[in-house]
Design a protein around this motif. Structure first.
Motif, PDB file in Angstrom:
ATOM      1  N   LEU A   1       0.585  -1.140  -0.120  1.00 40.38           N
ATOM      2  CA  LEU A   1      -0.098  -0.219  -0.243  1.00 40.38           C
ATOM      3  C   LEU A   1       0.900   1.245  -0.196  1.00 40.38           C
ATOM      4  CD1 LEU A   1      -2.201  -2.502   0.886  1.00 40.38           C
ATOM      5  CD2 LEU A   1      -3.121  -0.143   2.139  1.00 40.38           C
ATOM      6  N   LEU A   2       0.719   2.232  -0.531  1.00 44.67           N
ATOM      7  CA  LEU A   2       1.858   3.289  -0.912  1.00 44.67           C
ATOM      8  C   LEU A   2       1.331   4.334   0.043  1.00 44.67           C
ATOM      9  CD1 LEU A   2       1.755   3.629  -5.307  1.00 44.67           C
ATOM     10  CD2 LEU A   2       2.984   2.005  -3.990  1.00 44.67           C
ATOM     11  N   SER A   3       2.013   5.714   0.062  1.00 47.00           N
ATOM     12  CA  SER A   3       2.146   6.073   1.079  1.00 47.00           C
ATOM     13  C   SER A   3       0.455   7.082   1.494  1.00 47.00           C
ATOM     14  CB  SER A   3       2.598   7.499   0.759  1.00 47.00           C
ATOM     15  OG  SER A   3       2.224   8.121  -0.770  1.00 47.00           O
ATOM     16  N   ALA A   4      -0.192   7.595   0.641  1.00 49.62           N
ATOM     17  CA  ALA A   4      -1.209   8.141   0.948  1.00 49.62           C
ATOM     18  C   ALA A   4      -2.527   7.121   1.601  1.00 49.62           C
ATOM     19  CB  ALA A   4      -1.777   8.623  -0.706  1.00 49.62           C
TER      20      ALA A   4
ATOM     21  N   SER B   1      12.376   0.161  -2.168  1.00 49.45           N
ATOM     22  CA  SER B   1      12.033   0.389  -1.010  1.00 49.45           C
ATOM     23  C   SER B   1      11.526   2.665  -2.255  1.00 49.45           C
ATOM     24  CB  SER B   1      13.210   0.825   0.099  1.00 49.45           C
ATOM     25  OG  SER B   1      13.512   1.796   0.431  1.00 49.45           O
ATOM     26  N   THR B   2      11.930   3.401  -1.443  1.00 50.31           N
ATOM     27  CA  THR B   2      11.183   4.595  -1.903  1.00 50.31           C
ATOM     28  C   THR B   2      11.834   6.262  -0.809  1.00 50.31           C
ATOM     29  OG1 THR B   2       9.231   6.017  -1.429  1.00 50.31           O
ATOM     30  CG2 THR B   2       9.574   3.946   0.282  1.00 50.31           C
ATOM     31  N   ILE B   3      11.873   6.888  -2.291  1.00 46.15           N
ATOM     32  CA  ILE B   3      12.193   8.073  -1.140  1.00 46.15           C
ATOM     33  C   ILE B   3      11.230   8.436   0.192  1.00 46.15           C
ATOM     34  CG2 ILE B   3      12.806   9.445  -2.916  1.00 46.15           C
ATOM     35  CD1 ILE B   3      10.276  10.497  -3.436  1.00 46.15           C
ATOM     36  N   GLY B   4      10.391   7.902   0.187  1.00 47.10           N
ATOM     37  CA  GLY B   4       9.724   8.064   1.972  1.00 47.10           C
ATOM     38  C   GLY B   4      10.037   6.687   2.582  1.00 47.10           C
TER      39      GLY B   4
ATOM     40  N   ILE C   1       2.893   5.252   7.613  1.00 46.37           N
ATOM     41  CA  ILE C   1       3.266   3.648   8.159  1.00 46.37           C
ATOM     42  C   ILE C   1       4.308   3.263   6.661  1.00 46.37           C
ATOM     43  CG2 ILE C   1       0.637   3.424   6.938  1.00 46.37           C
ATOM     44  CD1 ILE C   1       3.094   1.024   9.996  1.00 46.37           C
ATOM     45  N   TYR C   2       3.741   3.485   5.525  1.00 46.23           N
ATOM     46  CA  TYR C   2       4.713   3.166   4.237  1.00 46.23           C
ATOM     47  C   TYR C   2       5.936   3.070   4.536  1.00 46.23           C
ATOM     48  CZ  TYR C   2       5.779   3.632  -0.974  1.00 46.23           C
ATOM     49  OH  TYR C   2       6.075   2.896  -2.051  1.00 46.23           O
ATOM     50  N   GLY C   3       6.240   4.632   5.065  1.00 40.89           N
ATOM     51  CA  GLY C   3       7.503   5.289   5.251  1.00 40.89           C
ATOM     52  C   GLY C   3       8.618   4.050   6.503  1.00 40.89           C
TER      53      GLY C   3
ATOM     54  N   GLY D   1      -2.020   5.557  -5.609  1.00 37.03           N
ATOM     55  CA  GLY D   1      -2.593   6.120  -3.936  1.00 37.03           C
ATOM     56  C   GLY D   1      -1.128   6.770  -3.188  1.00 37.03           C
ATOM     57  N   GLY D   2      -0.918   7.317  -4.138  1.00 35.92           N
ATOM     58  CA  GLY D   2       0.762   8.167  -3.699  1.00 35.92           C
ATOM     59  C   GLY D   2       0.945   9.488  -3.598  1.00 35.92           C
ATOM     60  N   THR D   3       2.026   9.626  -3.223  1.00 32.44           N
ATOM     61  CA  THR D   3       2.269  11.411  -3.182  1.00 32.44           C
ATOM     62  C   THR D   3       2.381  11.735  -4.159  1.00 32.44           C
ATOM     63  OG1 THR D   3       2.711  10.840  -1.288  1.00 32.44           O
ATOM     64  CG2 THR D   3       2.931  13.038  -1.688  1.00 32.44           C
ATOM     65  N   THR D   4       3.083  10.801  -4.643  1.00 33.81           N
ATOM     66  CA  THR D   4       3.607  11.245  -6.165  1.00 33.81           C
ATOM     67  C   THR D   4       2.705  11.298  -6.912  1.00 33.81           C
ATOM     68  OG1 THR D   4       5.441   9.181  -6.478  1.00 33.81           O
ATOM     69  CG2 THR D   4       6.182  11.349  -5.859  1.00 33.81           C
ATOM     70  N   ASP D   5       2.061  11.198  -7.512  1.00 30.11           N
ATOM     71  CA  ASP D   5       0.773  10.205  -7.846  1.00 30.11           C
ATOM     72  C   ASP D   5       0.102  12.026  -9.532  1.00 30.11           C
ATOM     73  OD1 ASP D   5       0.346   8.221  -6.833  1.00 30.11           O
ATOM     74  OD2 ASP D   5      -1.481   8.195  -6.672  1.00 30.11           O
TER      75      ASP D   5
ATOM     76  N   SER E   1       8.170  15.980   3.913  1.00 30.86           N
ATOM     77  CA  SER E   1       9.331  15.223   4.694  1.00 30.86           C
ATOM     78  C   SER E   1      10.338  14.515   3.624  1.00 30.86           C
ATOM     79  CB  SER E   1       8.048  14.480   5.393  1.00 30.86           C
ATOM     80  OG  SER E   1       7.976  13.220   4.990  1.00 30.86           O
ATOM     81  N   TRP E   2       9.984  14.810   2.474  1.00 30.98           N
ATOM     82  CA  TRP E   2      10.956  13.496   1.222  1.00 30.98           C
ATOM     83  C   TRP E   2      11.616  14.455   1.228  1.00 30.98           C
ATOM     84  CZ3 TRP E   2       6.724   9.928  -1.693  1.00 30.98           C
ATOM     85  CH2 TRP E   2       5.704   8.999  -0.903  1.00 30.98           C
ATOM     86  N   PRO E   3      12.662  13.410   0.667  1.00 32.95           N
ATOM     87  CA  PRO E   3      14.063  13.987   0.158  1.00 32.95           C
ATOM     88  C   PRO E   3      13.213  15.619  -0.776  1.00 32.95           C
ATOM     89  CG  PRO E   3      13.865  12.296   0.048  1.00 32.95           C
ATOM     90  CD  PRO E   3      13.306  11.940   0.105  1.00 32.95           C
TER      91      PRO E   3
HETATM   92  C1  THR Z   1       7.137   8.203  -3.742  1.00 33.61           C
HETATM   93  C2  THR Z   1       6.091   6.504  -3.545  1.00 33.61           C
HETATM   94  O1  THR Z   1       6.643   5.699  -2.964  1.00 33.61           O
HETATM   95  C3  THR Z   1       4.388   6.295  -4.157  1.00 33.61           C
HETATM   96  N1  THR Z   1       4.736   6.795  -5.706  1.00 33.61           N
HETATM   97  C4  THR Z   1       4.179   7.498  -3.307  1.00 33.61           C
HETATM   98  O2  THR Z   1       4.271   8.572  -3.551  1.00 33.61           O
HETATM   99  O3  THR Z   1       3.939   6.451  -1.971  1.00 33.61           O
END
Ligand code: THR
Ligand code: NAD
Length: 346
Positions: free
Chosen positions: A104-107, A142-145, A167-169, A207-211, A303-305
């Motif tokens: 499950l992605l960040s959002a 993994s992820t920038i998250g 929770i994703y991070g 369902g992420g923050t970068t969508d 909060s991300w890079p």
């Molecule tokens: C950055 C990545 O992990 C994902 N696209 C998100 O935004 O949650």
């Protein structure tokens, strides 16, 4: 065997491949969000099948595949939370590689913490155990998250403070550490890349923050308007999907002695919504972009890079990206242009 006294819990996977010539397994790329497939999995299956043969890569997920996916190569149902079923698939198909994309992605993770904890953490435990038990090569993205507000943000190196606030991070830092622990303790061939936000034309994000950086293209083409849920100056690392999938294949194929680490940052470009909109407006000057900030996504993004330092990946296994912002925009517009022409033709 290091794990001989282990009591196997239950759990699961998603994306596999059969164990013939260079046997591969890919693990679950499909997502839980309504309608649509996982953003990255289908593309990776395509790349691996091209290289290793159609029938040597099994795609799996808990969702029903579209007809085109179902007929493009082996597909199997697998829930990463069902360990027995995972083991059966690995044994029956003589699986040797496992790519674990289920998450499950960040959002969406913030909207359903219990499910995110179960899929991203319990599911990972099952994957690690099945991989260690059967000597699989395991890739977990993994992820920038996986970084947080106390990490250096511009640029963010491989090794620094990681105190994410989602929770994703948290689940991704856990995955990095558990994979590396299994590598050192049990000899598991664990490989992990921290992906930036991934931009693709023919698959939708889950369902992420970068969508926003994918949605802007769809809305620009369909309506000429886009409402962005992040502030115009929100700078995040991003990558075109072809670079991301090629990096994944390259790190999976890299000789073990070239890997000085088991978890690497990879980077391509870094931009803000305003900069992406300006690049698009060079070709679509009529595009109107407005901003209606989603506080949950904005807090995550803040909060991300902002920029990712991937010098270790470049030095160790010669990682190199192909797409910067202008090439990304041109490639995405070319895709939608050819889609439109196809639709007219049909
Ligand atoms: C950055 C990545 O992990 C994902 N696209 C998100 O935004 O949650
Ligand atoms: N897309 C990005 O921008 C990005 C960036 C960094 C890292 N990643 C990572 O890459 C991986 C793939 O990302 P994605 O964008 O394709 O994700 P996605 O959300 O589009 O797809 C995830 C898939 O996992 C499946 N899934 C959920 N629960 C499952 C379960 N119990 N068993 C089996 N499958 C299950 C879903 O059905 C879905 O198809 C994830 O681990 C993600 O964290 C993605």
């Amino acid at each position: 065997m290091p794990l001989k006294n282990k009591t196997w819990a239950s759990s699961a996977v998603t994306f596999f491949s059969y164990g013939h010539s260079p046997p591969e397994v890919l693990q679950s790329p499909w997502k839980l969000s309504a309608g649509g497939l996982g953003q990255l999995g289908v593309g990776l299956a395509k790349l691996l099948r091209k290289r290793y043969g159609k029938n040597n890569v099994i795609l799996s997920d808990i969702r029903k595949p579209q007809n085109s996916i179902f007929h493009s190569g082996p597909f199997i149902y697998s829930d990463i939370l069902d360990y027995k079923n995972l083991r059966e698939i690995v044994v029956n198909n003589r699986i040797t590689w496992l790519v674990h994309y289920s998450a499950l992605l960040s959002a969406v993770g913030e909207a359903n913490v219990a499910l995110a904890r179960s899929v991203n953490i319990t599911g990972l435990h099952n994957i690690l155990d099945i991989a260690a038990e059967h000597g699989l090569r395991l890739f977990v993205p993994s992820t920038i998250g996986a970084f947080g507000p106390t990490s250096p943000r511009n640029p963010t190196p491989d090794l620094c403070v990681q105190r994410p606030r989602t929770i994703y991070g948290v689940s991704k830092v856990h995955a990095e550490l558990m994979g590396e622990y299994y590598h050192h303790r049990y000899g598991l061939d664990f490989r992990c890349l921290r992906y930036p936000g991934i931009i693709s034309a023919d698959s939708m994000p889950g369902g992420g923050t970068t969508d926003y950086a994918v949605q802007i293209f769809h809305d620009a083409i369909k309506t000429g308007k886009f409402e962005c849920n992040l502030r115009p100056d929100t700078r995040l690392p991003m990558m075109y999907i072809d670079d991301c999938l090629r990096a994944t294949l390259e790190v999976m194929e890299a000789p073990a002695e070239t890997l000085s680490m088991r978890t690497y940052n990879i980077n391509a470009m870094s931009f803000t919504p305003e900069e992406l909109a300006q690049e698009l407006q060079k070709q679509m000057p009529e595009l109107e972009v407005t901003y209606e900030v989603d506080p949950v996504r904005q807090a995550i993004a803040d909060s991300w890079p902002m920029n990712f330092d991937d010098s270790n990946a470049r030095n160790d296994w010669a990682w190199k990206h192909d797409y910067d912002l202008p090439e990304l925009v041109q490639t995405m517009l070319n895709f939608f242009g050819s889609e439109t022409r196809m639709a007219r033709f049909n």
